[in-house]
Design a protein around this motif. Structure first.
Motif, PDB file in Angstrom:
ATOM      1  N   HIS A  40      88.698  51.137  30.746  1.00 45.85           N
ATOM      2  CA  HIS A  40      88.109  50.477  32.083  1.00 45.85           C
ATOM      3  C   HIS A  40      87.516  49.279  31.589  1.00 45.85           C
ATOM      4  O   HIS A  40      86.894  48.960  30.480  1.00 45.85           O
ATOM      5  CB  HIS A  40      87.085  51.528  32.468  1.00 45.85           C
ATOM      6  CG  HIS A  40      87.817  52.956  32.740  1.00 45.85           C
ATOM      7  ND1 HIS A  40      88.142  53.257  33.951  1.00 45.85           N
ATOM      8  CD2 HIS A  40      87.783  53.995  32.029  1.00 45.85           C
ATOM      9  CE1 HIS A  40      88.755  54.823  33.728  1.00 45.85           C
ATOM     10  NE2 HIS A  40      88.363  54.939  32.619  1.00 45.85           N
ATOM     11  N   GLU A  75      73.461  48.237  38.184  1.00 53.17           N
ATOM     12  CA  GLU A  75      74.487  48.536  39.246  1.00 53.17           C
ATOM     13  C   GLU A  75      76.012  48.422  38.663  1.00 53.17           C
ATOM     14  O   GLU A  75      76.936  49.143  39.347  1.00 53.17           O
ATOM     15  CB  GLU A  75      74.180  47.734  40.507  1.00 53.17           C
ATOM     16  CG  GLU A  75      74.460  45.900  40.223  1.00 53.17           C
ATOM     17  CD  GLU A  75      73.115  45.365  39.894  1.00 53.17           C
ATOM     18  OE1 GLU A  75      72.977  44.080  40.072  1.00 53.17           O
ATOM     19  OE2 GLU A  75      72.113  46.239  39.440  1.00 53.17           O
ATOM     20  N   LEU A  76      76.191  47.656  37.856  1.00 56.55           N
ATOM     21  CA  LEU A  76      77.527  47.370  37.242  1.00 56.55           C
ATOM     22  C   LEU A  76      77.759  48.447  35.958  1.00 56.55           C
ATOM     23  O   LEU A  76      78.756  49.115  35.893  1.00 56.55           O
ATOM     24  CB  LEU A  76      77.580  46.139  36.737  1.00 56.55           C
ATOM     25  CG  LEU A  76      77.536  45.069  37.715  1.00 56.55           C
ATOM     26  CD1 LEU A  76      77.726  43.658  36.981  1.00 56.55           C
ATOM     27  CD2 LEU A  76      78.825  45.260  38.647  1.00 56.55           C
ATOM     28  N   ALA A 102      76.653  51.302  36.480  1.00 53.68           N
ATOM     29  CA  ALA A 102      76.892  52.622  36.951  1.00 53.68           C
ATOM     30  C   ALA A 102      78.442  53.201  37.308  1.00 53.68           C
ATOM     31  O   ALA A 102      78.864  54.020  37.543  1.00 53.68           O
ATOM     32  CB  ALA A 102      76.178  52.891  38.081  1.00 53.68           C
ATOM     33  N   PHE A 103      79.422  51.819  37.075  1.00 52.83           N
ATOM     34  CA  PHE A 103      80.662  52.175  37.341  1.00 52.83           C
ATOM     35  C   PHE A 103      81.453  52.638  36.069  1.00 52.83           C
ATOM     36  O   PHE A 103      82.482  52.873  36.342  1.00 52.83           O
ATOM     37  CB  PHE A 103      81.195  50.772  37.883  1.00 52.83           C
ATOM     38  CG  PHE A 103      80.964  50.442  39.341  1.00 52.83           C
ATOM     39  CD1 PHE A 103      81.739  51.224  40.250  1.00 52.83           C
ATOM     40  CD2 PHE A 103      80.032  49.420  39.532  1.00 52.83           C
ATOM     41  CE1 PHE A 103      81.149  50.611  41.865  1.00 52.83           C
ATOM     42  CE2 PHE A 103      79.524  48.947  40.906  1.00 52.83           C
ATOM     43  CZ  PHE A 103      80.245  49.876  41.902  1.00 52.83           C
ATOM     44  N   VAL A 104      80.821  52.591  35.097  1.00 50.97           N
ATOM     45  CA  VAL A 104      81.479  52.832  33.882  1.00 50.97           C
ATOM     46  C   VAL A 104      81.590  54.478  33.669  1.00 50.97           C
ATOM     47  O   VAL A 104      80.530  55.048  33.524  1.00 50.97           O
ATOM     48  CB  VAL A 104      80.866  52.337  32.561  1.00 50.97           C
ATOM     49  CG1 VAL A 104      81.487  52.633  31.388  1.00 50.97           C
ATOM     50  CG2 VAL A 104      80.750  50.987  32.596  1.00 50.97           C
ATOM     51  N   LEU A 117      89.878  57.838  36.036  1.00 51.86           N
ATOM     52  CA  LEU A 117      88.948  58.042  37.555  1.00 51.86           C
ATOM     53  C   LEU A 117      90.018  58.829  38.240  1.00 51.86           C
ATOM     54  O   LEU A 117      89.590  59.436  39.251  1.00 51.86           O
ATOM     55  CB  LEU A 117      89.023  56.592  38.121  1.00 51.86           C
ATOM     56  CG  LEU A 117      87.852  56.028  37.116  1.00 51.86           C
ATOM     57  CD1 LEU A 117      87.700  54.546  37.910  1.00 51.86           C
ATOM     58  CD2 LEU A 117      86.350  56.611  37.073  1.00 51.86           C
TER      59      LEU A 117
END
Length: 257
Positions: A51, A60-61, A63-65, A256
């Motif tokens: 990823h 906020e970025l 948190a996407f990992v 994911l």
């Protein structure tokens, strides 16, 4: 995202990358989709994938990992400041000679020119929890079974001789979104991998160093923890004076889908 990263700066300096005249791979683009396809074709379970990491500081970025993160692959510029740091750190270190089933972490010496991307990918999937997610009867499963009992130079020869590895790499390296470079190209970007060993230490794995580099105890944290990201930040901080910003970071973590 950056593309076509490898280790070479001066092709006449054997300390920088594998000299010309040796076996060479097409540089591997830092593209998580291609890397994911590559490792799945080699025999890693589909439950893991690479990823993009777009920030190591913005919540906020971050948190996407997906977590837990099992490995980080950093692409960075091989600058004069980095080379000085590398030489100074390696000067007093002995050459690594680990081998066998008890080896932790597993390390591969790079003897194939422009193969730092593949070496980084191998480091990512051959260590920690990811290694337990490799199918035994698969290209990478068979390769590890043959290579791991051997010391670094003999192990590197197994990689050089593997037609399955070369074919899988070529397929991935020619499918990227950027222009496909020549296998003998000289570029100044390089891959390094960070993994969590089974002894819960953070290791920096780079096939052009003298061996694995222990970067500290992680405990229950994964490789996307504050301790690990501080090591990534150190690479960036070294380049502040030079103004080099061509870094990329991807992580190996749960899929994911």
């Amino acid at each position: 995202m950056m593309s076509d990263p490898t280790a070479a700066v001066d092709p006449h300096d054997p300390s920088v990358d594998v000299p010309k005249g040796r076996k060479a791979f097409i540089p591997l683009e830092c593209n998580p989709e291609l890397m994911t396809t590559l490792v799945h074709n080699l025999g890693l379970t589909p439950t893991l994938a690479f990823h993009d990491v777009f920030s190591i500081s913005e919540p906020e970025l971050l948190a996407f990992v997906p977590r837990p993160a099992l490995a980080l692959l950093l692409v960075f510029p091989v600058s004069e400041s980095y080379e000085k740091f590398r030489r100074d750190e390696d000067e007093s270190r002995p050459e690594y000679n680990g081998k066998g089933e008890g080896e932790d972490p597993v390390w591969f010496k790079q003897t194939i020119r422009n193969a730092c991307g593949m070496i980084g990918v191998l480091h990512a999937i051959s260590n920690g929890a990811a290694r337990d997610m490799i199918e035994a009867d698969s290209p990478i499963g068979r390769l590890l079974a043959k290579a791991l009992p051997l010391p670094p130079l003999d192990r590197a020869k197994v990689l050089e001789d593997s037609r399955e590895l070369e074919s899988a790499h070529k397929s991935a390296a020619t499918q990227g979104s950027s222009v496909v470079p020549d296998a003998e190209a000289d570029v100044d970007l390089h891959y390094v991998c960070f993994v969590k060993s089974k002894s819960n230490h953070l290791y920096e794995l780079d096939g052009r160093r003298k061996g694995p580099l222990d970067r500290g105890f992680l405990g229950d944290d994964d490789v996307f923890s504050e301790k690990a990201l501080k090591v990534v930040q150190d690479f960036i901080d070294r380049e502040k004076e030079s103004g080099r910003l061509d870094f990329s970071l991807v992580t190996l973590a749960p899929s994911l889908g």
